[in-house]
Design an enzyme around this catalytic site. Sequence first.
Site, PDB file in Angstrom:
ATOM      1  N   GLU A  46     -13.903  -8.616  -8.089  1.00  0.00           N
ATOM      2  CA  GLU A  46     -13.782  -9.540  -6.961  1.00  0.00           C
ATOM      3  C   GLU A  46     -14.539 -10.822  -7.292  1.00  0.00           C
ATOM      4  OE1 GLU A  46     -12.977 -11.748  -4.027  1.00  0.00           O
ATOM      5  OE2 GLU A  46     -11.932  -9.835  -4.344  1.00  0.00           O
ATOM      6  N   HIS A 102      -8.069  -7.942  -8.021  1.00  0.00           N
ATOM      7  CA  HIS A 102      -8.453  -8.804  -6.891  1.00  0.00           C
ATOM      8  C   HIS A 102      -8.738  -7.896  -5.694  1.00  0.00           C
ATOM      9  CE1 HIS A 102      -6.219 -11.430  -9.606  1.00  0.00           C
ATOM     10  NE2 HIS A 102      -6.868 -12.440  -9.076  1.00  0.00           N
ATOM     11  N   HIS A 154       0.808  -1.214   0.000  1.00  0.00           N
ATOM     12  CA  HIS A 154       0.000   0.000   0.000  1.00  0.00           C
ATOM     13  C   HIS A 154       0.843   1.267   0.000  1.00  0.00           C
ATOM     14  CE1 HIS A 154      -3.394  -2.710   1.618  1.00  0.00           C
ATOM     15  NE2 HIS A 154      -3.495  -2.558   0.314  1.00  0.00           N
ATOM     16  N   ASP A 160      -3.196  -8.451  -7.527  1.00  0.00           N
ATOM     17  CA  ASP A 160      -2.936  -8.907  -6.159  1.00  0.00           C
ATOM     18  C   ASP A 160      -3.679 -10.213  -5.894  1.00  0.00           C
ATOM     19  OD1 ASP A 160      -2.435  -9.081  -3.458  1.00  0.00           O
ATOM     20  OD2 ASP A 160      -3.895  -7.559  -2.901  1.00  0.00           O
ATOM     21  N   ASP A 171     -13.491 -13.132 -12.283  1.00  0.00           N
ATOM     22  CA  ASP A 171     -12.039 -13.208 -12.350  1.00  0.00           C
ATOM     23  C   ASP A 171     -11.480 -11.897 -12.890  1.00  0.00           C
ATOM     24  OD1 ASP A 171      -9.381 -13.754 -12.821  1.00  0.00           O
ATOM     25  OD2 ASP A 171      -9.735 -15.657 -13.862  1.00  0.00           O
ATOM     26  N   GLY A 172     -10.721 -11.196 -12.057  1.00  0.00           N
ATOM     27  CA  GLY A 172     -10.210  -9.898 -12.444  1.00  0.00           C
ATOM     28  C   GLY A 172      -9.234  -9.933 -13.596  1.00  0.00           C
TER      29      GLY A 172
END
Length: 284
Positions: free
Chosen positions: A121, A42, A19, A167, A146-147
């Site tokens: 998500e 994600h 982050h 991620d 599915d991203g």
Amino acid sequence: MLSYRHSFHAGNFADVLKHIVQVLIIESLKEKEKPFVYLDTHSGAGRYSLSSDEANKTGEYLEGIVRVLEASNPPELIKPYLSLIHELNPKIKDQALRYYPGSPIIAKALLREEDRLLLAELHPSDQVFLKKGFLHDPRALIKLGDGFHLLKSHLPPLERRGLILIDPSYELKEDYQQVVKALKEGYKRFATGIYALWYPVVFRQNIKKMCTELKESGIKKILQIELGVRPDSDKRGMSASGMIVINPPWKLENQMKEILPWLTKVLAPDGHGHFSVEWLVPEE
């Protein structure tokens, strides 16, 4: 392999690194007036309670964000990140840390009115919480699924500027190859975008193989940032984590070289920590 349900791990040392990098990239994009898109493949639940049974079962946030907040003389460069934590916990001085923001909530706080968020998500239960965090936010589009598919269906963005955060959970060994495939797909469509890939170090050979594939991918300008809190080991558990950034902002390399010595001492106070900032594929 790694079992990585994020509610167990929110606010750990890997989140802190991820982050901080995310915030620095977004702030760099905001230096230009032109709008940009933030794409999160994600997204997770968006916000995590540190008083939950999951968080208290592992207590990883105590060795992550709590150590950072309690440490003295933080680098000026991480103060925007720390401010976000305080904003989510307005009474932090009077009680224990209650919440930790996931990457979508961090992006929500930082993006401007003219910027966009595209969030994916896969887990329906997490998506319910994610949607609650973006009620009445016209900037955000949330997709269930599915991203990785967004890298095909939504790139290049109309803005022609953006950050793509990848991620995944890495619950399967194949995920280390899947992320390389996803980066190649995205880069083929949007070669000027900034891509930030998070990875865990559980077995070092998986990371070496992934990095070799990236070096051979034909993708240009790949920076690798890594922070470890213990030496590599064959035992189960994450010893380090990193961010691989394609097309990093020009300041990011030096920013992380300034931040990581302090951060490593704070997150690995026993002296067994390590960090690196290296080019997998340097700028030409």
